[in-house]
Structure formats: structure tokens, C-alpha cells
Write a protein that holds these residues in place. Structure first.
Motif, PDB file in Angstrom:
ATOM      1  N   TYR A  80       0.847  -1.105   0.081  1.00 34.44           N
ATOM      2  CA  TYR A  80       0.071   0.039  -0.218  1.00 34.44           C
ATOM      3  C   TYR A  80       0.924   1.314   0.101  1.00 34.44           C
ATOM      4  O   TYR A  80       1.799   1.448   0.815  1.00 34.44           O
ATOM      5  N   ASP A  81       0.633   2.060  -0.910  1.00 38.44           N
ATOM      6  CA  ASP A  81       1.423   3.399  -1.334  1.00 38.44           C
ATOM      7  C   ASP A  81       0.432   4.410  -0.413  1.00 38.44           C
ATOM      8  O   ASP A  81      -0.686   4.645  -1.130  1.00 38.44           O
ATOM      9  N   PHE A  82       0.513   4.892   0.744  1.00 37.74           N
ATOM     10  CA  PHE A  82      -0.396   5.441   1.434  1.00 37.74           C
ATOM     11  C   PHE A  82      -0.343   7.220   0.761  1.00 37.74           C
ATOM     12  O   PHE A  82      -1.257   7.715   1.083  1.00 37.74           O
ATOM     13  N   SER A  83       0.850   7.527   0.283  1.00 36.92           N
ATOM     14  CA  SER A  83       0.789   8.745  -0.790  1.00 36.92           C
ATOM     15  C   SER A  83      -0.269   8.727  -1.931  1.00 36.92           C
ATOM     16  O   SER A  83      -0.973   9.730  -2.053  1.00 36.92           O
ATOM     17  N   ARG A  84      -0.467   7.797  -2.453  1.00 35.87           N
ATOM     18  CA  ARG A  84      -1.429   7.648  -3.546  1.00 35.87           C
ATOM     19  C   ARG A  84      -2.560   6.903  -3.346  1.00 35.87           C
ATOM     20  O   ARG A  84      -3.416   6.717  -4.215  1.00 35.87           O
ATOM     21  N   LYS A  85      -2.668   6.182  -2.019  1.00 37.05           N
ATOM     22  CA  LYS A  85      -3.793   5.466  -1.583  1.00 37.05           C
ATOM     23  C   LYS A  85      -4.408   4.367  -2.629  1.00 37.05           C
ATOM     24  O   LYS A  85      -5.372   4.309  -2.667  1.00 37.05           O
ATOM     25  N   ILE A 160      -5.747   8.268   7.863  1.00 37.96           N
ATOM     26  CA  ILE A 160      -4.756   7.583   6.994  1.00 37.96           C
ATOM     27  C   ILE A 160      -5.235   7.326   5.725  1.00 37.96           C
ATOM     28  O   ILE A 160      -4.523   6.731   4.723  1.00 37.96           O
TER      29      ILE A 160
END
Length: 172
Positions: A80-85, A160
Motif C-alpha cells: 500500500y502506497d499511502f501517498s497515492r492511496k 490515513i
């Protein structure tokens, strides 16, 4: 009123049939009840996540923990890329599922499977992460489903931007 009392208990099964339609995963001969929940044995070509979702609907599982092992034709993981969701996916073919660990909960009226796993190939090199998909290969996949007494819901944590499990009804 007597009609409603007889019809209401059948409503979840009817909704499950409508929701999953003809493409629903057939559970016949693949699941047995245990003292703590269920044991599911899947075979070549079976979609593990879809079978778990189907089991949750058909058996009206409130929530559960799951563990499993087996041989996979295909295992798709995501980081999971939190910046791109979004999940960055990676697929592995013809691997041994050394571990599957996760949970069954509900989100917006549908089963929500959250699972992580580890797979290894013939050179014993491992890979793992959040499971996005599993298709059983030659052999089988065994999944133990351990029931929890209360229905648990997933929700998006705005801090988040990702799904999290609520530990009590209505948790946010």
C-alpha cells in the motif's frame, strides 16, 4: 405478519444469491463445520478470496480469523502506497503458500477479507504482503476459519485514508 416472520429469516440467503449471482463460488464439498468455525479445502483453479466471501455470506459469519496453507497457481500481493492511496501489485506464479493470516469482517453490507501471506518458490525464496488474490494450483489449499461472536465492520480511517477494523459495532 406471520408471512413476515417466516420470510425475514430467509432474507440474508436471498440477498446472498442475488449479490453473487450465477458466478458465485460453489462451496459444495469444500467446507466442513468444526467446533470453532469451518475448515475449507479448495482445489485447482479455486479463487480463495471469493470462496471466503461466499462462505461469509452463506453462513452469515459475523466475523472471523483465518489461517491457511497450500499450493497456488497465482498469488497477487500489494504494497500500500499511502501517498497515492493504492496498492502496488506484484504477482507470483506456481508458489507454495507458506502462510495465510487474516480476518473476515463486513464493509457496507458485503464481506471484507483482509489477509496477508507469504509464498515461496522452488528456490525457497520468499515474498509476502497484503493479499489481493489467490488462485489454487495443483494440489490444494486448506483454510481454517475461526469464528468471533460479534459482527465487526471495516471503515476508512480518515487520518490515513485506509480501511481499518472496528472492534465494536459502530466503531469509527
Amino acid at each position: 405478519m406471520p408471512f413476515c416472520k417466516r420470510f425475514l429469516p430467509l432474507l440474508p440467503a436471498l440477498l446472498a444469491t442475488l449479490a453473487f449471482g450465477a458466478s458465485a463460488q460453489d462451496l459444495t464439498g469444500k467446507v466442513t463445520r468444526t467446533p470453532t468455525g469451518y475448515l475449507m479445502v479448495l482445489r485447482n483453479g479455486d479463487d480463495v478470496i471469493a470462496h471466503l466471501e461466499r462462505l461469509a455470506v452463506v453462513e452469515q459469519i459475523p466475523s472471523a480469523s483465518i489461517v491457511g496453507i497450500g499450493f497456488m497457481r497465482e498469488a497477487k500481493f500489494g504494497f500500500y502506497d499511502f501517498s497515492r492511496k493504492v496498492f502496488d501489485p506484484k504477482t507470483f506464479k506456481d508458489v507454495e503458500l507458506a502462510n495465510l493470516t487474516g480476518s473476515i469482517a463486513w464493509k457496507e453490507g458485503k464481506p471484507s477479507i483482509h489477509a496477508h501471506g507469504i509464498v515461496t518458490d522452488g528456490s525457497f525464496v520468499g515474498a509476502g504482503g497484503h493479499l489481493l488474490g489467490l488462485t489454487v494450483g495443483t494440489g490444494s489449499c486448506e483454510v481454517t476459519v475461526m469464528l468471533h461472536p460479534h459482527r465487526l465492520e471495516r471503515f476508512v480511517d480518515p487520518a490515513i485514508g485506509a480501511n481499518v477494523l472496528g472492534l465494536h459495532p459502530g466503531a469509527k
